[in-house]
Design a protein around this motif. Structure first.
Motif, PDB file in Angstrom:
ATOM      1  N   PRO A 217      12.057-137.997  61.534  1.00  0.00           N
ATOM      2  CA  PRO A 217      12.859-137.194  60.609  1.00  0.00           C
ATOM      3  C   PRO A 217      12.412-135.737  60.679  1.00  0.00           C
ATOM      4  CG  PRO A 217      11.322-138.633  59.427  1.00  0.00           C
ATOM      5  CD  PRO A 217      11.262-139.026  60.864  1.00  0.00           C
ATOM      6  N   LEU A 218      13.291-134.861  60.229  1.00  0.00           N
ATOM      7  CA  LEU A 218      13.053-133.417  60.357  1.00  0.00           C
ATOM      8  C   LEU A 218      11.665-132.980  59.909  1.00  0.00           C
ATOM      9  CD1 LEU A 218      16.224-131.384  59.348  1.00  0.00           C
ATOM     10  CD2 LEU A 218      14.944-131.331  61.489  1.00  0.00           C
ATOM     11  N   ASP A 219      11.215-133.534  58.775  1.00  0.00           N
ATOM     12  CA  ASP A 219       9.930-133.034  58.260  1.00  0.00           C
ATOM     13  C   ASP A 219       8.742-133.480  59.119  1.00  0.00           C
ATOM     14  OD1 ASP A 219      10.347-135.599  57.612  1.00  0.00           O
ATOM     15  OD2 ASP A 219       9.801-135.422  55.474  1.00  0.00           O
ATOM     16  N   ALA A 220       8.921-134.538  59.898  1.00  0.00           N
ATOM     17  CA  ALA A 220       7.809-134.982  60.727  1.00  0.00           C
ATOM     18  C   ALA A 220       7.946-134.479  62.165  1.00  0.00           C
ATOM     19  CB  ALA A 220       7.740-136.510  60.720  1.00  0.00           C
ATOM     20  N   LEU A 221       9.060-133.831  62.442  1.00  0.00           N
ATOM     21  CA  LEU A 221       9.335-133.405  63.823  1.00  0.00           C
ATOM     22  C   LEU A 221       8.433-132.240  64.242  1.00  0.00           C
ATOM     23  CD1 LEU A 221      12.240-133.819  65.789  1.00  0.00           C
ATOM     24  CD2 LEU A 221      12.080-131.384  65.356  1.00  0.00           C
ATOM     25  N   GLU A 222       7.822-132.373  65.423  1.00  0.00           N
ATOM     26  CA  GLU A 222       7.015-131.277  65.973  1.00  0.00           C
ATOM     27  C   GLU A 222       7.959-130.353  66.733  1.00  0.00           C
ATOM     28  OE1 GLU A 222       3.854-130.639  65.738  1.00  0.00           O
ATOM     29  OE2 GLU A 222       3.125-132.458  64.734  1.00  0.00           O
ATOM     30  N   THR A 223       8.166-129.158  66.201  1.00  0.00           N
ATOM     31  CA  THR A 223       9.154-128.260  66.803  1.00  0.00           C
ATOM     32  C   THR A 223       8.855-127.954  68.267  1.00  0.00           C
ATOM     33  OG1 THR A 223       9.357-127.282  64.624  1.00  0.00           O
ATOM     34  CG2 THR A 223      10.347-126.055  66.442  1.00  0.00           C
ATOM     35  N   TYR A 224       7.552-127.848  68.633  1.00  0.00           N
ATOM     36  CA  TYR A 224       7.199-127.413  69.981  1.00  0.00           C
ATOM     37  C   TYR A 224       6.881-128.587  70.913  1.00  0.00           C
ATOM     38  CZ  TYR A 224       7.397-122.853  67.912  1.00  0.00           C
ATOM     39  OH  TYR A 224       7.856-121.736  67.288  1.00  0.00           O
ATOM     40  N   GLN A 225       7.306-129.766  70.481  1.00  0.00           N
ATOM     41  CA  GLN A 225       7.090-130.916  71.335  1.00  0.00           C
ATOM     42  C   GLN A 225       8.446-131.418  71.822  1.00  0.00           C
ATOM     43  OE1 GLN A 225       4.580-133.980  69.620  1.00  0.00           O
ATOM     44  NE2 GLN A 225       5.785-135.562  70.670  1.00  0.00           N
ATOM     45  N   CYS A 226       8.540-131.703  73.123  1.00  0.00           N
ATOM     46  CA  CYS A 226       9.836-132.166  73.651  1.00  0.00           C
ATOM     47  C   CYS A 226       9.938-133.688  73.532  1.00  0.00           C
ATOM     48  CB  CYS A 226       9.994-131.731  75.107  1.00  0.00           C
ATOM     49  SG  CYS A 226      11.579-132.208  75.795  1.00  0.00           S
ATOM     50  N   TYR A 227      11.002-134.128  72.884  1.00  0.00           N
ATOM     51  CA  TYR A 227      11.233-135.563  72.697  1.00  0.00           C
ATOM     52  C   TYR A 227      12.324-136.086  73.647  1.00  0.00           C
ATOM     53  CZ  TYR A 227       8.819-134.916  68.193  1.00  0.00           C
ATOM     54  OH  TYR A 227       7.901-134.636  67.219  1.00  0.00           O
ATOM     55  N   LEU A 228      12.958-135.181  74.396  1.00  0.00           N
ATOM     56  CA  LEU A 228      14.193-135.548  75.103  1.00  0.00           C
ATOM     57  C   LEU A 228      13.945-136.106  76.512  1.00  0.00           C
ATOM     58  CD1 LEU A 228      16.233-132.344  74.159  1.00  0.00           C
ATOM     59  CD2 LEU A 228      16.122-134.530  72.921  1.00  0.00           C
ATOM     60  N   LYS A 229      14.922-136.884  76.961  1.00  0.00           N
ATOM     61  CA  LYS A 229      14.905-137.394  78.328  1.00  0.00           C
ATOM     62  C   LYS A 229      16.342-137.342  78.839  1.00  0.00           C
ATOM     63  CE  LYS A 229      13.586-141.420  81.073  1.00  0.00           C
ATOM     64  NZ  LYS A 229      12.958-142.729  81.103  1.00  0.00           N
ATOM     65  N   PHE A 230      16.525-136.827  80.082  1.00  0.00           N
ATOM     66  CA  PHE A 230      17.881-136.626  80.602  1.00  0.00           C
ATOM     67  C   PHE A 230      18.157-137.503  81.816  1.00  0.00           C
ATOM     68  CE2 PHE A 230      16.763-132.761  78.365  1.00  0.00           C
ATOM     69  CZ  PHE A 230      17.919-132.477  77.645  1.00  0.00           C
ATOM     70  N   PHE A 231      19.413-137.931  81.904  1.00  0.00           N
ATOM     71  CA  PHE A 231      19.890-138.700  83.054  1.00  0.00           C
ATOM     72  C   PHE A 231      21.122-137.967  83.575  1.00  0.00           C
ATOM     73  CE2 PHE A 231      17.505-142.619  82.179  1.00  0.00           C
ATOM     74  CZ  PHE A 231      17.125-142.382  80.864  1.00  0.00           C
TER      75      PHE A 231
ATOM     76  N   HIS B  42      24.594-121.272  74.085  1.00  0.00           N
ATOM     77  CA  HIS B  42      23.572-122.201  74.579  1.00  0.00           C
ATOM     78  C   HIS B  42      22.575-122.548  73.477  1.00  0.00           C
ATOM     79  CE1 HIS B  42      20.840-124.382  77.097  1.00  0.00           C
ATOM     80  NE2 HIS B  42      19.835-123.624  76.647  1.00  0.00           N
ATOM     81  N   LEU B  43      22.166-123.806  73.529  1.00  0.00           N
ATOM     82  CA  LEU B  43      21.133-124.266  72.595  1.00  0.00           C
ATOM     83  C   LEU B  43      19.871-124.563  73.386  1.00  0.00           C
ATOM     84  CD1 LEU B  43      23.093-126.949  70.536  1.00  0.00           C
ATOM     85  CD2 LEU B  43      22.267-124.731  69.691  1.00  0.00           C
ATOM     86  N   HIS B  44      18.746-124.010  72.969  1.00  0.00           N
ATOM     87  CA  HIS B  44      17.489-124.395  73.598  1.00  0.00           C
ATOM     88  C   HIS B  44      17.218-125.854  73.240  1.00  0.00           C
ATOM     89  CE1 HIS B  44      13.165-124.777  74.336  1.00  0.00           C
ATOM     90  NE2 HIS B  44      13.282-123.728  75.155  1.00  0.00           N
ATOM     91  N   SER B  45      16.548-126.572  74.120  1.00  0.00           N
ATOM     92  CA  SER B  45      16.247-127.993  73.877  1.00  0.00           C
ATOM     93  C   SER B  45      15.560-128.194  72.534  1.00  0.00           C
ATOM     94  CB  SER B  45      15.362-128.542  74.982  1.00  0.00           C
ATOM     95  OG  SER B  45      15.930-128.300  76.230  1.00  0.00           O
ATOM     96  N   GLY B  46      14.682-127.235  72.179  1.00  0.00           N
ATOM     97  CA  GLY B  46      13.959-127.335  70.915  1.00  0.00           C
ATOM     98  C   GLY B  46      14.915-127.266  69.726  1.00  0.00           C
TER      99      GLY B  46
END
Lengths: 82, 746
Positions: free
Chosen positions: B205-219, A43-47
């Motif tokens: 891009p990776l260097d600007a990505l906030e690791t603890y912020q969720c960017y995803l949306k699911f359907f 499993h991969l965490h969303s992060g």
């Protein structure tokens, strides 16, 4: 540790947690051409997933669940391209 | 949760629904009436509160949304538009159906959850934008479901047709801090079929990505029900939007249930009612198939219904039903109802409300309970007094005292009996109050303008009579609107007002309560009815010639007649009049119809006020006693035998300037001839659907109030008897079923 970061290849094994995300991100930044091996990953965490998506390179080995492997490969390509 | 608490909730809910229905109907005319909005709001709020106690999720969900929409209206943030009223009517209909299911011990299943989802979705445009609701948000854009990439299908071989619920999950940006893992949540979703992934905004891009912020949306697409997904997603509910995938989907199980019910009815043992039962099945199927737009099956149905041989017809219907049931899977043409037909379905739900299960409860005024206890107390005192008197030595005095006590007890018992009967009395408003709603729905559905006026709803009748009235009234009003009242252009051309009028009048007449349903429509054509009845061989030509116009109209009550739709178009009357007649007669009532071509039609129901006790006239024939229900007796007279006339082969007599036909009960029942005919004939003048007539008997005896019990054992086959009753002297009285007896004469 679920993420085993070696010289040119990162092995992600078992359940990868949010705590592993930052280490993976730093490692990918430093080794942009490295390979990802997810064959033992369950499993991969969303992060962690976000980091793989942002990196945008297909793993050399995907998780053993065929449906999930196909899913992951598709979205690494499509999300990165968008 | 205790059963008594649930019963209390159901009782209260029924009242709430009645208030809500009444308020909403009134609001349709007066959308700004604040007290009505408040009443509706309160009713919904009470329903919601109770539903929470029992965890009736669909009820909670729908009432909450409806209440929120009404709040907007109350706070003048939006108007009570016809569109909102229409959705609210659908809400009330669904609530009624669900509560009825709960009442008969059924669980609110996934179909109810999905219906709730649809209703919430319909209410969505009327809800505040940011509604802080425990219910899930409603997703209205489904375009993504048809554009899913192949890789999104996680379940092998799954297809869009398998999906029941769609879900969109937009996690909070900071959700990782709350310990959420959106991907894990989605992969564990019950019944997950497909999962599509997007980002809420472009992934940096990776260097600007906030690791603890969720960017995803699911359907996601799932084959689980909306309520199951809602349960699963409860911790993140405010970030999830759910909706049944296609609105008409829940029709499939409903449709199947309807078909299966028809099959069960078809398989019932054949009786005298079989013909009207089959007619009913055909009508239900016709409606269902039209609703699901299944033209092929509809053609098959019409072919089957035109078959004359009843066995062949039964076989054809059975085969059609089997085919339909096996074919009503997700891929069959039966499930292709469109959103539009979903709207059309709304009015058809009202009839189902009219048929609601009869309540097991009767509300009793406190004062009646007190009276009951008082009377029982008096009876106990009288009983003790009797014992006390028995100690007396004086036999003569004892007899006097016992007789006196007996008289007192008799009065008390009579009072008790009256009170007992009054407890069973219900106001007709219980069934009449459904008519305005029905009229509204049907008129709207048929594109006509109709208003309904009611009078005398407070008239009371026995519970069983009132409860049985729902279906006949439904048929009559439906026919009035469908076939009686003309379209607006037709009415204007005929010099009538654009809006048709149905007036319902209830009143007591003697031992009966009469309900007259009058419409000012185009009336019925007696000659057309005669022609069709002859064509269908329902009546012999020689009899048809003798019938008056009034009598010809009554032919619409014949089962064979009313099933022929073409006839209804010509005669201005629809199907189901045979059902009206059989239901009304089953409670001891009668129905007649009168009409004036171009002026309108009146259907009159004559119903007994109480059916626990029947008042009968006792008559003697051939030294036997017979009972005739008093409701049909108009008059009694004695005429000299010489005053009887003979017209052709029939006897007749003069009564109040009329010549009435005379029948001899002795002949009708095939009883032995009298040795020496009396000089005078005792005649009972009776009211029948065919008009007044005389019944000759040997002698009259006292009228009696009796409890008529059905004939038992081998006597059950004797149709001319409605039942038997015990007379005060212990003898048995045979009570005649006058309709059957007189049919022997015809």
């Amino acid at each position: 540790m679920p993420i085993d970061l070696q010289a040119e290849r990162a092995h992600l094994r078992g359940k990868c947690r949010l705590e592993d995300a930052e280490a993976l991100r730093e490692w990918l930044q430093q080794n942009p051409a490295c390979e990802l091996d997810l064959s033992a990953c369950t499993h991969l965490h969303s992060g962690v997933l976000q980091i793989i998506l942002a990196h945008g390179q297909l793993p050399i080995a995907c998780p053993s669940d065929a449906s999930f492997a196909r899913w992951l490969a598709h979205y690494i390509e499509s999300v990165h391209a968008s | 949760m205790s059963d008594s608490l649930l019963e209390q909730y159901l009782l209260e809910s029924r009242e709430c629904l009645e208030v809500a229905d009444k308020s909403l109907l009134a609001l349709e005319r007066e959308p700004d009436a604040a007290p009505l909005i408040d009443a509706l709001f309160r009713a919904l709020h009470t329903l919601k509160g109770g539903a929470g106690l029992f965890d009736f999720a669909p009820i909670t969900q729908v009432t909450h949304a409806a209440e929120s929409a009404l709040s907007q209206v109350r706070e003048h943030l939006s108007d009570l538009t016809p569109a909102l009223i229409s959705v609210l009517f659908e809400v009330l209909d669904s609530l009624t159906r669900w509560l009825e299911s709960i009442d008969v011990g059924e669980h609110l299943d996934t179909v109810a959850s999905e219906q709730a989802g649809i209703l919430v979705q319909r209410l969505a445009p009327f809800l505040p934008v940011d509604i802080s609701s425990p219910a899930p948000r409603v997703e209205t854009d489904f375009s993504w479901t048809s554009e899913l990439p192949e890789a999104a299908w996680l379940k092998p071989n799954a297809r869009i047709a398998d999906a029941r619920t769609a879900l969109v999950y937009t996690p909070d940006e900071g959700c990782f801090f709350s310990g959420d893992d959106p991907l894990a949540l989605m992969l564990g979703l019950p019944g997950l079929l497909a999962l599509h992934l997007e980002t809420q905004r472009a992934l940096p891009p990776l260097d600007a990505l906030e690791t603890y912020q969720c960017y995803l949306k699911f359907f996601a697409l799932s084959d689980a029900s909306q309520s199951d997904l809602a349960d699963y997603c409860r911790p993140v509910m405010e970030q999830v939007a759910l909706a049944p995938l296609v609105a008409p989907l829940p029709l499939q199980p409903l449709f199947r249930q309807v078909l299966e019910a028809q099959l069960q009815i078809l398989d019932l043992p054949q009786t005298a009612q079989s013909l009207s039962r089959i007619a009913g099945i055909i009508q239900v199927l016709r409606n269902a198939l039209r609703f699901t737009q299944n033209a092929v099956a509809l053609t098959l149905l019409e072919t089957a219904s035109a078959l004359e041989n009843s066995d062949t017809k039964l076989a054809a219907l059975r085969s059609l039903l089997h085919t339909l049931i096996n074919d009503s899977g997700p891929e069959s043409g039966l499930s292709t109802a469109t959103e539009k037909s979903g709207d059309d379905a709304a009015p058809s739900t009202a009839p189902s409300r009219a048929k609601s299960a009869s309540p097991k409860w009767i509300k009793v005024e406190q004062i009646k309970i007190d009276q009951l206890l008082d009377l029982l107390g008096e009876l106990a005192v009288a009983q003790n007094g009797l014992l006390h008197r028995l100690e007396s030595d004086d036999a003569h005095k004892l007899i006097t005292q016992v007789r006196e006590r007996h008289d007192r007890m008799q009065r008390t018992v009579q009072d008790l009996q009256d009170l007992g009967l009054s407890l069973r009395m219900l106001p007709l408003s219980q069934v009449l109050q459904r008519l305005p709603r029905l009229t509204r729905d049907l008129a709207q559905q048929m594109g006509k303008q109709v208003r309904i006026e009611m009078e005398g709803e407070d008239a009371e009748a026995d519970k069983r009579v009132v409860e049985n009235l729902a279906e006949p009234l439904l048929h009559i009003v439906r026919n009035s609107i469908g076939h009686g009242i003309e379209s607006v252009p037709e009415r204007l051309a005929a010099g009538k007002s654009a809006q048709g009028l149905i007036s319902v009048r209830a009143f007591h007449r003697g031992e009966q309560v009469v309900i007259e349903i009058h419409d000012d429509g185009k009336g019925m054509d007696a000659l057309a009815i005669k022609k069709k009845a002859l064509a269908q061989k329902l009546i012999k030509p020689e009899i048809a010639e003798q019938l008056t116009n009034e009598a010809l109209l009554q032919l619409v009550f014949l089962p064979g007649f009313s099933t022929a739709e073409a006839v209804s178009e010509v005669a201005g009357r629809g199907v189901g009049m045979d059902v009206v007649k059989s239901v009304v007669e089953s409670v001891g009532g009668q129905v007649t119809i009168s009409s004036q071509l171009g002026q309108g039609t009146t259907v009159s129901l004559y119903l007994p006020v109480d059916i626990a006790l029947t008042k009968v006239m006792t008559v003697a024939v051939a030294e036997q006693l017979f009972g005739i229900p008093m409701a049909q007796v108009r008059h009694t007279l004695r005429a000299p035998r010489t005053a009887l006339r003979r017209i052709k082969k029939k006897q007749a007599f003069a009564f109040r300037d009329q010549i009435l036909p005379l029948y001899h009960l002795r002949e009708l029942l095939a009883l032995p001839e009298a040795h020496a005919p009396a000089a005078e004939v005792a005649i009972v003048v009776m009211e029948t659907p065919r008009g007044q007539l005389g019944l000759a008997v040997d002698a009259f005896a006292e009228p009696n109030n009796v409890v008529v019990k059905p004939m038992a054992g081998i006597l059950r086959g004797l149709n001319q008897y409605a039942g038997n009753a015990l007379l005060p002297d212990g003898s048995i009285l045979l009570v005649l079923d006058m309709r059957e007896v007189l049919s022997l004469a015809h």
